[in-house]
Design an enzyme around this catalytic site. Sequence first.
Site, PDB file in Angstrom:
ATOM      1  N   ARG A   1       0.748  -0.796   0.027  1.00 17.28           N
ATOM      2  CA  ARG A   1      -0.044  -0.198  -0.192  1.00 17.28           C
ATOM      3  C   ARG A   1       1.067   1.056   0.065  1.00 17.28           C
ATOM      4  NH1 ARG A   1      -3.533  -2.815   3.999  1.00 17.28           N
ATOM      5  NH2 ARG A   1      -5.110  -3.573   2.798  1.00 17.28           N
TER       6      ARG A   1
ATOM      7  N   LYS B   1       1.249  11.043 -11.981  1.00 15.00           N
ATOM      8  CA  LYS B   1       0.300   9.836 -12.477  1.00 15.00           C
ATOM      9  C   LYS B   1       1.546   8.816 -12.513  1.00 15.00           C
ATOM     10  CE  LYS B   1      -1.926  12.935 -14.890  1.00 15.00           C
ATOM     11  NZ  LYS B   1      -2.602  13.275 -16.557  1.00 15.00           N
TER      12      LYS B   1
ATOM     13  N   GLU C   1       7.479  18.231 -25.547  1.00 13.47           N
ATOM     14  CA  GLU C   1       6.683  18.177 -24.393  1.00 13.47           C
ATOM     15  C   GLU C   1       7.367  19.365 -23.559  1.00 13.47           C
ATOM     16  OE1 GLU C   1       4.341  16.747 -22.238  1.00 13.47           O
ATOM     17  OE2 GLU C   1       4.360  15.062 -23.505  1.00 13.47           O
TER      18      GLU C   1
ATOM     19  N   LYS D   1       4.454  23.125 -15.760  1.00 12.54           N
ATOM     20  CA  LYS D   1       3.399  22.078 -14.698  1.00 12.54           C
ATOM     21  C   LYS D   1       3.122  21.794 -13.697  1.00 12.54           C
ATOM     22  CE  LYS D   1       3.869  17.573 -15.756  1.00 12.54           C
ATOM     23  NZ  LYS D   1       3.830  15.480 -15.584  1.00 12.54           N
TER      24      LYS D   1
ATOM     25  N   GLU E   1      -6.842  15.859 -11.530  1.00 13.70           N
ATOM     26  CA  GLU E   1      -7.609  15.626 -12.222  1.00 13.70           C
ATOM     27  C   GLU E   1      -9.426  15.779 -12.212  1.00 13.70           C
ATOM     28  OE1 GLU E   1      -5.917  15.376 -16.877  1.00 13.70           O
ATOM     29  OE2 GLU E   1      -5.514  13.602 -15.630  1.00 13.70           O
TER      30      GLU E   1
ATOM     31  N   ARG F   1      -5.730  20.495 -14.678  1.00 10.02           N
ATOM     32  CA  ARG F   1      -4.609  19.852 -15.012  1.00 10.02           C
ATOM     33  C   ARG F   1      -4.857  18.977 -16.171  1.00 10.02           C
ATOM     34  NH1 ARG F   1      -1.020  15.428 -11.288  1.00 10.02           N
ATOM     35  NH2 ARG F   1      -0.102  14.582 -12.037  1.00 10.02           N
TER      36      ARG F   1
ATOM     37  N   ASN G   1      -2.754  18.754 -21.193  1.00  9.04           N
ATOM     38  CA  ASN G   1      -2.411  16.973 -22.352  1.00  9.04           C
ATOM     39  C   ASN G   1      -2.797  18.166 -23.410  1.00  9.04           C
ATOM     40  OD1 ASN G   1      -2.743  14.655 -20.997  1.00  9.04           O
ATOM     41  ND2 ASN G   1      -4.441  15.088 -19.518  1.00  9.04           N
TER      42      ASN G   1
ATOM     43  N   HIS H   1      -2.338  16.592 -27.011  1.00 12.97           N
ATOM     44  CA  HIS H   1      -1.915  14.549 -26.544  1.00 12.97           C
ATOM     45  C   HIS H   1      -3.582  13.487 -27.116  1.00 12.97           C
ATOM     46  CE1 HIS H   1       1.223  16.233 -23.773  1.00 12.97           C
ATOM     47  NE2 HIS H   1       0.936  14.754 -23.026  1.00 12.97           N
TER      48      HIS H   1
ATOM     49  N   HIS I   1      -1.724  10.628 -28.384  1.00 16.00           N
ATOM     50  CA  HIS I   1      -1.855   9.515 -28.820  1.00 16.00           C
ATOM     51  C   HIS I   1      -2.672   8.445 -28.950  1.00 16.00           C
ATOM     52  CE1 HIS I   1      -1.541  10.388 -23.674  1.00 16.00           C
ATOM     53  NE2 HIS I   1       0.297   9.997 -24.599  1.00 16.00           N
TER      54      HIS I   1
ATOM     55  N   HIS J   1       6.426   9.733 -28.521  1.00 16.94           N
ATOM     56  CA  HIS J   1       5.536  10.352 -28.096  1.00 16.94           C
ATOM     57  C   HIS J   1       5.812  11.635 -28.062  1.00 16.94           C
ATOM     58  CE1 HIS J   1       3.350  11.696 -24.267  1.00 16.94           C
ATOM     59  NE2 HIS J   1       4.075  12.457 -23.902  1.00 16.94           N
TER      60      HIS J   1
END
Length: 354
Positions: free
Chosen positions: A109, A131, A173, A216, A226, A231, A235, A238, A242, A254
């Site tokens: 955990r 993330k 990015e 960021k 998010e 947030r 993206n 993206h 993606h 990417h």
Amino acid sequence: MEERLSCALATKDTKVLFASDIKDLSHYLSSYGDNVFWIFDTNTRMLFSRLPEKNIVIDSGEENKSMRNLEKIITAALSFGSARDTRLIAFGGGVVLDMAALASSLYMRGTRLTLVPTTLLSMVDASIGGKTAIDYAGAKNIIGTFYPADEVIISADVLRSLPEREYKCGLGEVIKHAFLSDDLSLYNFLIDNRDEILSRDKDKIRKMIYLSLEIKKYYIEQDPQEKKGIRSYLNFGHTFGHALESISSFKISHGEAVVWGMRAALDAGRALKITEQECYEKAVKLMNSYGYNTERKIGRGEWLSYAEAISRDKKKSGGSVKFVLLKNFGSLILTPLEKNTIQEAVLQSAIIKF
């Protein structure tokens, strides 16, 4: 070792430390002693003449960001007797960092976590924000958690040996972050220092990474998980990008896909009279100045695969996929797009061979 940034999220603060050189980085990491478990990939393990005893090496590449490798990390941690107070140290690019952070969040955990990004992309995209993810069933980052690292350690020295394509992947990015700020500090820095950045001047790179992370940090601190839509602006490019990565079986990197996706989003925004013309021109100028192919279009024979990839986007809400569009620097909206608007932004008449 210099602390340049602290990112405060709901459950944890992440310290961002900048190492002066490789020796400084090595000295700092050795201070943790034996209660650590190291996670490398096949690229970063080559940076060490001898690996620490408690380690696992994962094959590099997006295709290895999988449930199988997540299980391998957890199994190895268990075999070494790792406990909740063990520190997991992930040493590598975004694939390793995302998987290691997911494993850290799940193992007992939650364990202590240090991320050492070794690519420009992972420094500015996968380091702060919490993330974690693996890919699953062809969908990118579809299984994951929010689990911020205790600390992130950045050394610009490791970028000297990075292949040119990987370096440009990270720059994509950084360029994205330049569009998300209304003060234009990062945008102007990228314009004014293009040659030094492309030649990997150490001081310019450190400043560039810092400016990028500051932007960021602004977004993720307002919306750590998010849930507010703020947030989601990170993206930008993206959703379009993606899907391109997916239909190319990740042969397109990417960063290249994100730059392409930003151009598609800019074209869609301009067509809908959302994106201001001056903003559009300055954004395209910056992307083109760094040598990205923003004119690429997908072939009509690729459309069904592309549309299917978009439909699987994890940012779907209320049954529809929402796209980030740029109104002006630092001013964005999140909105669904009609099929014809998407097609006009991405399609050409000839089929592209990947």
